[in-house]
Structure formats: C-alpha cells, structure tokens
Design a protein around this motif. Structure first.
Motif, PDB file in Angstrom:
ATOM      1  N   CYS A  96       0.847  -1.194   0.000  1.00 16.25           N
ATOM      2  CA  CYS A  96       0.000   0.000   0.000  1.00 16.25           C
ATOM      3  C   CYS A  96       0.887   1.249   0.000  1.00 16.25           C
ATOM      4  CB  CYS A  96      -0.903   0.022   1.235  1.00 16.25           C
ATOM      5  SG  CYS A  96      -2.046  -1.388   1.311  1.00 16.25           S
ATOM      6  N   THR A  97       0.347   2.326  -0.556  1.00 20.96           N
ATOM      7  CA  THR A  97       1.107   3.574  -0.644  1.00 20.96           C
ATOM      8  C   THR A  97       1.216   4.198   0.738  1.00 20.96           C
ATOM      9  OG1 THR A  97       0.291   3.946  -2.884  1.00 20.96           O
ATOM     10  CG2 THR A  97       1.239   5.836  -1.734  1.00 20.96           C
ATOM     11  N   ALA A  98       2.475   4.342   1.195  1.00 15.33           N
ATOM     12  CA  ALA A  98       2.717   4.941   2.502  1.00 15.33           C
ATOM     13  C   ALA A  98       3.122   6.406   2.387  1.00 15.33           C
ATOM     14  CB  ALA A  98       3.804   4.166   3.240  1.00 15.33           C
ATOM     15  N   SER A  99       3.810   6.722   1.309  1.00 14.27           N
ATOM     16  CA  SER A  99       4.251   8.101   1.112  1.00 14.27           C
ATOM     17  C   SER A  99       4.567   8.302  -0.365  1.00 14.27           C
ATOM     18  CB  SER A  99       5.481   8.430   1.974  1.00 14.27           C
ATOM     19  OG  SER A  99       6.571   7.596   1.605  1.00 14.27           O
ATOM     20  N   MET A 100       4.827   9.559  -0.699  1.00 18.19           N
ATOM     21  CA  MET A 100       5.218   9.881  -2.066  1.00 18.19           C
ATOM     22  C   MET A 100       6.506  10.683  -2.018  1.00 18.19           C
ATOM     23  SD  MET A 100       3.147  11.951  -5.064  1.00 18.19           S
ATOM     24  CE  MET A 100       3.819  13.568  -4.656  1.00 18.19           C
ATOM     25  N   TRP A 101       7.439  10.261  -2.827  1.00 16.93           N
ATOM     26  CA  TRP A 101       8.746  10.910  -2.895  1.00 16.93           C
ATOM     27  C   TRP A 101       8.911  11.536  -4.272  1.00 16.93           C
ATOM     28  CZ3 TRP A 101      12.873   9.909  -6.176  1.00 16.93           C
ATOM     29  CH2 TRP A 101      14.099  10.488  -5.831  1.00 16.93           C
TER      30      TRP A 101
END
Length: 478
Positions: A199-204
């Motif tokens: 699952c998407t935890a953060s965006m870099w």
C-alpha cells in the motif's frame, strides 16, 4: 504479492574513477569550445540565422553545465583508492556541498509526503526553488496547488492522484508563481513508496527548476521558426525575381539575325550568367531589337541591388529604353532620359548601361554609355575597347549629359557587350577585361555569334564569380 519496488536486483557496479575523470575532462573541453563559439558570434538584429545559432549555443551550454554537475556529483560519490595499510582508518568526512546560486544543485530539490503521519519533508534547495522561507514550513500536497498556475493545477492534481491511487510514477512539468512574484517552470519526477503490504505509505519526488532550460529551448524554436520564415520569403522572392526576369529579357534563345534578310545583318547571341555566391537575382539585362527605321538596337546594363526590387526596376528601365529606341531617340539622348527616369523613381537606384544602334546600310555603330564597360571590338585576331563618350552612372546626377560616339564596322567584325559582373574580381575589372581581350585569337575563328558566346562563357563561367552577368555578342555580316 510484494511490490515490484522490492524485487531483488543485482547490485550495480560503480563506475571507475578514471572513467568519470575522463568524462569530466571531455565535458569541460566541449563546454569551453561551445562557449567560445557563442562569444565569438556577432549577431545582428535582423540576422535570423545568427540568432538561431546563438540560441542553440545557449541551449548546448545549459545541457553541458548540467552534465558537468552530474558528473561532479558522481565523482564525489566514488570512493578514493585506499592503500592496504590504511584500510582500518576512519573514512574522511563527506565534503559539504554549498550550491552556488543558479547552479544545478540550487535548481534541484526533493520532497517526501508521508500519507500515514501527514509529515512533509522538503530539502533546503526546494525551499529556494519555491522562494519560500524554511520557517514557513513545507507545503502539503493540498497546499501545493496554491502556488501553481491556474492552467497547470489540473495537470498537477492528475499526476499526484495517479501516483497515489494507481502507483504510476510522476513525470511532468508545471509552472509556479514564487512568493517574490517570479514565474518558474518545474519538472517533477516522483513515485509512491509502498509499505510491506504493497500500500502507498508516502510519495517521494524530485523537482527541478528548468526555467532557463525551457527559455533556451523556446529561443531555439522561435529563432528556428523565424529563420524558416525568412528562408520561405527569400525563396518566394527569388522565384518571383526569376519569373520577372524571364518575362522581361528577350524570349529568343540561340542566334538572332537583325534586320532580317539583309546581307549586312547582325548575327546576335547573348547569355545570362547567374552569380555563384548569391542565390539572389540581380538587375542585369541584355536586349536586341529591330527598330522601325531599319536600324538595330543592342544594349546591356546593370542596376544595383538584388531580388524583386532590382528586377522590377530593371523591367521598368528596359521597357522605357525599348520604347524610346522605337520612337527614334538616339543613344546619347536616350541615356539622358533614362537617367531622369531613375532620378525620379520612387525607389532610387543606380545603374550602368551601354546602348548601341547599328545601321546595316552604312555599317555605322552609334553608341552611348552610362558608367558602363565599353563594347569590345575584335578584328583581325586582335581586340580593343572602344573609346567611350562621356557618361556617368544612371541615377547618380540630376540633369547629367551623355555623349555619343560612332565607329565604322567592317564585315566579319565581332562586338562583345557585357556587364561588369562578367570580368570583375574584387574592386577592379581590369584583369578580367585583359582576359577577355586575350580571347581575340579564339574569337577570330568563330563563325557564328553563338560560338562567340560559348567561347566567352567557357572562359568566364567559373564557380567563384561574385555577381551575375550578361554577355552579348554581335557578328557583322558580309
């Protein structure tokens, strides 16, 4: 199933330091060469080709600067060779990079948005790019569009949504308005960071200020488009000038006999030689015409300038010359009227011309000139220039007077009329005239005017001729 981001990959091998040093040296050499070309380029305001070349140089410098900085960073990341006896020593501290204003490092920043904790982390460089004080804090994904151009907000929203929802990487550009009012173009590349469950935890993301690069690219496009327009205009003008010239110059090709059926008639041939160094058509002309009283008109001339303007003025002047000759005006007076015509023309120009009228009954040639090379007379294997009467350039002096000369011709004589573009080299046409007179032994053997023209063209039809030219040859019948 675990995300592809966590798939095992073979560890990449770092490049050799010597290889990177060689690339840095080559890049710096290229950068210096391109910069030297850019400095030496003298670009005029109306030189579209020069502006296009300068814009390309600017763009190349931007790319080479970025490449050089990337290579420097790569070199900083390579380990120094360590002697075996020093392998246990503490590694030296990393060099602190202090980005200079306008450098690549100051134009690239990074950010990470944590979706689980709402934490936002911006690099110092990103604060500089946005013109935002670090004390103000980093902007969340919801706040970010407030600094984005209204036209680009939908694009940014779509990129972020696709990244967070569908796991698509971000690769796009948008414009921002900094707090100081300056508009910048940013290129954003990013991807989601997934947790152990996929699952998407953060965006870099990495954001690069590409404003100067895009400005250089835009300058290249605009100067290239301007150059294409100018080339299209030049091609159109050239086509019009060629069509106008073909419509004005005599329609006959090969030899022409004037007057018809007279044993003392002139055998006439002429040829137009285009410039080898310019694609533009000049104002050179030649003509031969039978007059109502039985005499024959021979003329060559040249107007200053090139293109449609010069060709149009030549058409006007040649039309007037034909009309006045048919009306019975003699060469000297005719030149005076042509001078008055050019002097009062809407587009003033200078011209040179020679006008001859030949009487087949007496074989008498009457002629006048206006700042033009005199006709050449070839007789008995030798050649000489006829002594010119007074006459200044057409359009140079209001009310100028023009003298008239006469010469008695003989059967077999050969007259050569030409414009100065045939023999001129640099600022003088004397060496060319001597070359032309040196053709006397060869011209003595020709039997037709066409052969005479062919002999002259073979001698003077070089590829390095600086201007267009006309040559007319007339052979006196027996």
């Amino acid at each position: 199933m675990p995300s592809h981001l966590f798939a095992d990959r073979p560890s990449p091998q770092p490049p050799e330091r010597e290889t990177v040093d060689a690339l840095i040296t080559q890049t710096r050499r290229l950068r210096g060469g391109v910069d030297a070309v850019r400095r030496d380029a003298l670009v005029e305001d109306d030189d579209a080709h020069g502006r296009w070349q300068r814009a390309l140089c600017d763009l190349a410098v931007h790319h080479l600067d970025d490449l050089g900085t990337h290579l420097d960073q790569l070199k900083e990341g390579l380990p120094e060779p360590v002697p075996e006896e020093a392998e246990e020593e503490e590694p030296p501290p990393a060099l602190a990079l202090d980005p200079m204003p306008g450098s690549l490092l100051s134009r690239v920043g990074s950010a990470e948005w944590n979706l689980l904790t709402d934490a936002v982390d911006w690099s110092d460089e990103l604060f500089q790019i946005f013109g935002r004080a670090p004390e103000s804090g980093a902007m969340s994904l919801d706040e970010l569009p407030s600094m984005v151009f209204a036209e680009d907000q939908a694009l940014l929203t779509a990129m972020v949504t696709d990244c967070l929802v569908d796991g698509k990487p971000i690769d796009g550009e948008f414009r921002i308005v900094r707090t100081d009012g300056r508009v910048r173009t940013l290129h954003m590349m990013g991807e989601p960071v997934l947790d152990a469950d996929g699952c998407t935890a953060s965006m870099w993301a990495v954001l690069r200020d590409v404003s100067e690069l895009r400005r250089s690219q835009r300058a290249v496009r605009e100067s290239r488009d301007s150059l294409r327009r100018e080339r299209h205009i030049a091609q159109t003008e050239h086509r019009l000038a060629v069509e106008l010239q073909e419509a004005v110059l005599p329609p006959w090709r090969g030899s022409l006999r004037l007057p018809q059926g007279n044993p003392a008639a002139l055998d006439i041939a002429a040829h137009y030689l285009p410039s080898a160094t310019s694609a533009l058509i000049g104002g050179d002309w030649y003509d031969a015409l039978e007059l109502p009283d039985g005499r024959s008109l021979l003329t060559v001339g040249d107007l200053t300038g090139h293109g449609v303007t010069a060709t149009g003025a030549m058409a006007m002047l040649l039309g007037a010359l034909r009309g006045m000759a048919v009306a019975g005006i003699r060469p000297g007076d005719l030149m005076g009227h042509l001078n008055q015509l050019l002097d009062h023309s809407v587009q003033p120009a200078l011209g040179s011309a020679v006008c001859c009228q030949y009487d087949p009954a007496t074989r008498l040639l009457s002629w006048a000139q206006a700042g033009h090379p005199a006709p050449l007379l070839f007789r008995g294997g030798t050649g000489c220039a006829l002594t010119p009467p007074d006459g200044v350039l057409l359009g140079a002096t209001s009310g100028a007077g023009y003298g008239q000369a006469e010469v008695q011709l003989r059967p077999g004589d050969l007259l050569v009329l030409h414009t100065d573009g045939l023999t001129r080299r640099g600022t003088s046409d004397e060496p060319g005239c001597r070359r032309l007179l040196a053709l006397a032994p060869r011209l003595e053997t020709v039997r037709t005017a066409q052969d005479g023209v062919r002999t002259v063209v073979e001698e003077f039809g070089e590829t390095d001729r600086e201007d267009d030219a006309c040559v007319l040859v007339a052979r006196i019948g027996s």
